[in-house]
Design an enzyme around this catalytic site. Structure first.
Site, PDB file in Angstrom:
ATOM      1  N   HIS A   1      13.265  30.371-109.166  1.00  0.00           N
ATOM      2  CA  HIS A   1      14.013  29.063-108.349  1.00  0.00           C
ATOM      3  C   HIS A   1      13.302  29.441-106.761  1.00  0.00           C
ATOM      4  O   HIS A   1      13.696  30.490-106.256  1.00  0.00           O
ATOM      5  CB  HIS A   1      15.373  28.956-108.570  1.00  0.00           C
ATOM      6  CG  HIS A   1      15.793  27.585-107.908  1.00  0.00           C
ATOM      7  ND1 HIS A   1      15.589  26.633-108.486  1.00  0.00           N
ATOM      8  CD2 HIS A   1      16.449  27.462-106.767  1.00  0.00           C
ATOM      9  CE1 HIS A   1      16.023  25.603-107.602  1.00  0.00           C
ATOM     10  NE2 HIS A   1      16.657  26.227-106.776  1.00  0.00           N
TER      11      HIS A   1
ATOM     12  N   ASN B   1       2.555  30.837-110.718  1.00  0.00           N
ATOM     13  CA  ASN B   1       3.533  32.252-111.013  1.00  0.00           C
ATOM     14  C   ASN B   1       2.988  32.879-112.381  1.00  0.00           C
ATOM     15  O   ASN B   1       3.108  33.771-112.353  1.00  0.00           O
ATOM     16  CB  ASN B   1       4.985  31.887-111.126  1.00  0.00           C
ATOM     17  CG  ASN B   1       5.366  31.704-109.710  1.00  0.00           C
ATOM     18  OD1 ASN B   1       5.744  32.705-109.010  1.00  0.00           O
ATOM     19  ND2 ASN B   1       5.875  30.601-109.140  1.00  0.00           N
TER      20      ASN B   1
ATOM     21  N   LEU C   1      17.225  22.658-119.766  1.00  0.00           N
ATOM     22  CA  LEU C   1      17.106  23.128-121.232  1.00  0.00           C
ATOM     23  C   LEU C   1      18.793  22.803-121.999  1.00  0.00           C
ATOM     24  O   LEU C   1      19.737  22.778-120.995  1.00  0.00           O
ATOM     25  CB  LEU C   1      16.924  24.518-121.126  1.00  0.00           C
ATOM     26  CG  LEU C   1      15.693  24.897-120.553  1.00  0.00           C
ATOM     27  CD1 LEU C   1      15.344  26.362-120.471  1.00  0.00           C
ATOM     28  CD2 LEU C   1      14.431  24.390-121.575  1.00  0.00           C
TER      29      LEU C   1
ATOM     30  N   ASN D   1      13.966  32.886-115.192  1.00  0.00           N
ATOM     31  CA  ASN D   1      13.488  31.763-114.479  1.00  0.00           C
ATOM     32  C   ASN D   1      13.134  32.119-113.040  1.00  0.00           C
ATOM     33  O   ASN D   1      13.896  33.212-112.428  1.00  0.00           O
ATOM     34  CB  ASN D   1      14.437  30.621-114.346  1.00  0.00           C
ATOM     35  CG  ASN D   1      13.919  29.323-113.607  1.00  0.00           C
ATOM     36  OD1 ASN D   1      12.820  28.878-113.724  1.00  0.00           O
ATOM     37  ND2 ASN D   1      14.814  28.601-112.919  1.00  0.00           N
TER      38      ASN D   1
ATOM     39  N   GLN E   1       5.478  34.771-101.778  1.00  0.00           N
ATOM     40  CA  GLN E   1       6.414  35.947-102.134  1.00  0.00           C
ATOM     41  C   GLN E   1       6.634  35.763-103.688  1.00  0.00           C
ATOM     42  O   GLN E   1       7.187  36.782-104.212  1.00  0.00           O
ATOM     43  CB  GLN E   1       7.697  35.595-101.402  1.00  0.00           C
ATOM     44  CG  GLN E   1       7.422  35.995 -99.847  1.00  0.00           C
ATOM     45  CD  GLN E   1       6.683  37.213 -99.679  1.00  0.00           C
ATOM     46  OE1 GLN E   1       7.370  38.276-100.051  1.00  0.00           O
ATOM     47  NE2 GLN E   1       5.832  37.263 -98.810  1.00  0.00           N
TER      48      GLN E   1
HETATM   49  C1  GAR Z   1       7.380  27.338-107.920  1.00  0.00           C
HETATM   50  O1  GAR Z   1       7.829  27.281-106.636  1.00  0.00           O
HETATM   51  C2  GAR Z   1       8.761  27.531-108.502  1.00  0.00           C
HETATM   52  O2  GAR Z   1       9.635  28.496-107.941  1.00  0.00           O
HETATM   53  C3  GAR Z   1       9.346  26.232-108.656  1.00  0.00           C
HETATM   54  O3  GAR Z   1       8.241  25.233-108.784  1.00  0.00           O
HETATM   55  C4  GAR Z   1       7.045  25.990-108.449  1.00  0.00           C
HETATM   56  C5  GAR Z   1       6.202  26.256-109.573  1.00  0.00           C
HETATM   57  O4  GAR Z   1       4.830  26.736-109.043  1.00  0.00           O
HETATM   58  N1  GAR Z   1      10.520  26.133-109.726  1.00  0.00           N
HETATM   59  C6  GAR Z   1      11.162  25.350-109.759  1.00  0.00           C
HETATM   60  O5  GAR Z   1      11.362  24.458-108.844  1.00  0.00           O
HETATM   61  C7  GAR Z   1      12.363  25.289-110.982  1.00  0.00           C
HETATM   62  N2  GAR Z   1      13.360  24.513-110.535  1.00  0.00           N
HETATM   63  P1  GAR Z   1       3.709  27.230-110.045  1.00  0.00           P
HETATM   64  O6  GAR Z   1       3.659  26.162-110.986  1.00  0.00           O
HETATM   65  O7  GAR Z   1       2.468  27.188-109.444  1.00  0.00           O
HETATM   66  O8  GAR Z   1       4.239  28.515-110.412  1.00  0.00           O
END
Ligand code: GAR
Length: 200
Positions: free
Chosen positions: A113, A14, A97, A111, A177
């Site tokens: 999620h 992301n 946090l 954030n 997405q």
């Molecule tokens: C993503 O799916 C994000 O939505 C999730 O971790 C992944 C990180 O992927 N976040 C959480 O679960 C936060 N509670 P990335 O490091 O490839 O962006």
């Protein structure tokens, strides 16, 4: 120029989507934005390599080196504030946090999620969506408050749950997405928020 600081713990895909969007000038011409730093609580977060390769400052603060959550968050705030962040973006940053940290960045902390909040806050969202028999799943970009995975929702993406989905196949569909909605939400949020007065 608006400064974004991004916090990661893992692959950072992301974060990479946001960096690419900023680099490609896909955001409004009036919105001059740069990703000033990518910070991680894990030295092995793969996303750090991507950030370095794109000329972005990186730093690692290992949470295990601190005696308390408060001390870690205080050190993290000091590091973030070196970059005069207009916006702090959590992108797979897997730390809870402290209220003090959240208050310090109130109104400039986002954030993503991997669920359709308010459904499935917390961990293992995709397996929980499968176990609950959901026909749709997705991701949510939201403002961060002291309550985990709460806060005003900025945008969501919805994907279908397919018959043979596993948590991994569903996570991969949702993640594609996430890469679309997170850069868009960041740009829209910055366009609507006033420029911060720089100190010093
Ligand atoms: C993503 O799916 C994000 O939505 C999730 O971790 C992944 C990180 O992927 N976040 C959480 O679960 C936060 N509670 P990335 O490091 O490839 O962006």
């Amino acid at each position: 120029m608006r400064n974004i600081v991004i916090l990661i713990s893992g692959s950072g895909s992301n974060m990479a989507a946001i960096v690419r969007a900023a680099e490609q000038g896909r955001w409004s011409e009036r919105l001059s934005v740069r990703v000033a730093a990518v910070l991680s609580n894990r030295a092995d977060a793969q996303g750090l390599d991507f950030a370095k390769a794109h000329g972005i400052s990186t730093a690692v603060l290992d949470h295990k080196a601190f005696a308390s959550r408060e001390e870690f968050d205080a050190a993290l705030m000091a590091e973030i504030d070196r970059y005069e962040a207009d916006l702090l973006v959590l992108a797979g940053f897997m730390r809870i946090l402290t209220p003090g940290f959240v208050a310090h960045y109130a109104g400039r902390l986002l954030n993503i999620h991997p669920s359709l909040l308010p459904a499935f806050p917390g961990l293992n969202t995709h397996q929980r969506a499968l176990d609950a028999g959901c026909r749709f799943a997705g991701a949510t970009v939201h403002q961060v408050t002291a309550e985990l995975d709460h806060g005003e929702i900025l945008t969501q993406a919805v994907v279908p749950v397919l018959v043979h989905d596993t948590a991994d196949t569903l996570a991969a569909r949702v993640l594609t997405q996430e890469h679309l909605i997170y850069p868009q939400a960041v740009a829209q949020f910055l366009a609507q928020s006033p420029t911060r007065v720089k100190r010093g």
